[in-house]
Design an enzyme around this catalytic site. Structure first.
Site, PDB file in Angstrom:
ATOM      1  N   ARG A 143       4.161  -7.832  -9.783  1.00  0.00           N
ATOM      2  CA  ARG A 143       3.626  -9.157  -9.461  1.00  0.00           C
ATOM      3  C   ARG A 143       3.451  -9.964 -10.746  1.00  0.00           C
ATOM      4  NH1 ARG A 143       0.554 -10.150  -4.899  1.00  0.00           N
ATOM      5  NH2 ARG A 143       0.405 -12.238  -5.813  1.00  0.00           N
ATOM      6  N   CYS A 197       2.392  -4.010  -0.150  1.00  0.00           N
ATOM      7  CA  CYS A 197       1.883  -5.092  -1.003  1.00  0.00           C
ATOM      8  C   CYS A 197       0.418  -4.911  -1.386  1.00  0.00           C
ATOM      9  CB  CYS A 197       2.091  -6.439  -0.320  1.00  0.00           C
ATOM     10  SG  CYS A 197       1.237  -6.612   1.254  1.00  0.00           S
ATOM     11  N   ARG A 224      -3.698 -20.199  -2.917  1.00  0.00           N
ATOM     12  CA  ARG A 224      -3.784 -19.099  -1.959  1.00  0.00           C
ATOM     13  C   ARG A 224      -4.612 -19.638  -0.797  1.00  0.00           C
ATOM     14  NH1 ARG A 224      -3.222 -13.372  -2.087  1.00  0.00           N
ATOM     15  NH2 ARG A 224      -4.777 -12.254  -0.858  1.00  0.00           N
ATOM     16  N   GLN A 228       5.068 -12.173  -3.618  1.00  0.00           N
ATOM     17  CA  GLN A 228       5.072 -10.734  -3.364  1.00  0.00           C
ATOM     18  C   GLN A 228       6.490 -10.214  -3.217  1.00  0.00           C
ATOM     19  OE1 GLN A 228       2.409  -8.359  -3.131  1.00  0.00           O
ATOM     20  NE2 GLN A 228       4.242  -7.082  -3.319  1.00  0.00           N
ATOM     21  N   HIS A 233       4.608 -15.310   1.842  1.00  0.00           N
ATOM     22  CA  HIS A 233       4.042 -14.737   0.608  1.00  0.00           C
ATOM     23  C   HIS A 233       5.202 -14.496  -0.360  1.00  0.00           C
ATOM     24  CE1 HIS A 233       1.280 -12.996  -2.029  1.00  0.00           C
ATOM     25  NE2 HIS A 233       0.887 -11.921  -1.375  1.00  0.00           N
ATOM     26  N   ASP A 245       2.773  -3.549   5.777  1.00  0.00           N
ATOM     27  CA  ASP A 245       1.638  -4.345   5.328  1.00  0.00           C
ATOM     28  C   ASP A 245       0.461  -3.998   6.224  1.00  0.00           C
ATOM     29  OD1 ASP A 245       0.077  -6.264   4.047  1.00  0.00           O
ATOM     30  OD2 ASP A 245       0.877  -7.936   5.221  1.00  0.00           O
TER      31      ASP A 245
END
Length: 307
Positions: free
Chosen positions: A290, A262, A102, A132, A129, A222
């Site tokens: 997830r 998310c 990450r 996700q 991402h 988001d």
């Protein structure tokens, strides 16, 4: 060596294979079935950025598959003292079987994957991402909206870029609405358009969220202020005026439209409290997914790592 740096790393059929595997693992978990598919596997989990869902889902996921996750913050590694990424990658690759990162900079992830010689998963970068979006699409499939029209409203960020990759690979209809000055990357958009020529995806870009949401069956957004961008908050709140997914905006979508976020969600900014709570079950199923999507991804990568 197979990696997951973005969903562009996979074909349409491979994405669907990963999701089928994820759904199967979710069903097994629900029924109390535990199989050590990845017994003895060590997953290095390198975090330059803090996380709730990414850390918990990967750590629980690898444990449930019979493996072990090693949490490594940048402060724990020589990366924090200036060791070259390629050197850290070569060490991790000799000691672990897989790595999830990450990171702040996508190019660092690309360099790590180049030298690690084990499957590398993008747990989030500034550009993409993918994990996700695997969870998001699994949620769509479970809701009977596998081929639904999607509207993404908000910043042209890593989530928007990942929607472009997913839709363009799977042949979906995707509308993206961003404020002027916050458009998606022209490079990523061009790649999505190239993919769409093969898959038949329909991708449309707007600066008016109402146009994007009209007739959609899935609405996604988001946060406008990503981690590390807090100093831009005041400006972004002004620039994103009219982009909050509230009841008025959702009313333009289909009556049974689902809403995806998310997380973390900032009520009153990118989404209203009313819309968030009305779709809370969908959002937290998405969050749970997830875990299942990443278990499916890890298992698939190790089964196909040398293809």
């Amino acid at each position: 060596m197979r990696h997951c740096l973005s969903l562009d790393d996979f074909s349409r059929d491979e994405i669907l294979q990963i999701l089928d595997l994820s759904a199967s693992l979710k069903s097994e978990r629900k029924n109390g079935v535990k199989k050590p598919y990845l017994e003895g596997i060590n997953l290095a989990m390198i975090f330059e950025k803090n996380s709730t869902r990414t850390r918990v889902s990967f750590e629980v996921g690898i444990n449930e598959l019979g493996g072990r996750g090693l949490f490594l913050s940048s402060k724990d590694l020589q990366l924090g003292r200036g060791e070259p990424i390629k050197d850290t990658a070569r060490v991790i690759g000799r000691m672990c079987d897989m790595a999830m990162l990450r990171v702040n900079c996508h190019e660092d992830l690309v360099e790590f994957a180049r030298y690690a010689n084990v499957p590398v998963i993008n747990g989030l970068s500034d550009k993409f991402h993918p994990v996700q979006l695997l969870a998001d699409y699994l949620s769509m499939v479970e809701s009977g909206k596998a081929d639904a029209k999607i509207a993404y409203v908000g910043d042209g960020n890593n989530i928007a870029h990942s929607w472009l990759m997913l839709a363009s690979k799977l042949g979906l209809s995707l509308n993206i609405a961003t404020p002027k000055g916050y458009e998606v990357s022209s490079e990523v958009l061009e790649k999505a358009k190239q993919n769409a020529k093969i898959s038949g995806a329909k991708i449309s870009i707007f600066d008016d969220p109402k146009e994007a949401v009209c007739g959609a069956s899935v609405v996604s957004t988001d946060t406008w202020v990503s981690m590390g961008q807090e100093e831009q908050k005041a400006k972004k709140l002004a620039d994103f005026a009219g982009f909050c997914v509230d009841s008025a905006l959702m009313s333009l979508a289909k009556p049974d439209a689902m809403f995806l976020h998310c997380l973390p969600a900032y009520r009153g900014y990118e989404v209203s409290e009313e819309v968030f709570e009305a779709h809370a079950d969908e959002i937290f199923n998405e969050a749970e997914n997830r875990l299942h999507a990443q278990k499916g991804l890890m298992l698939w990568l190790l089964r196909h790592k040398n293809e």
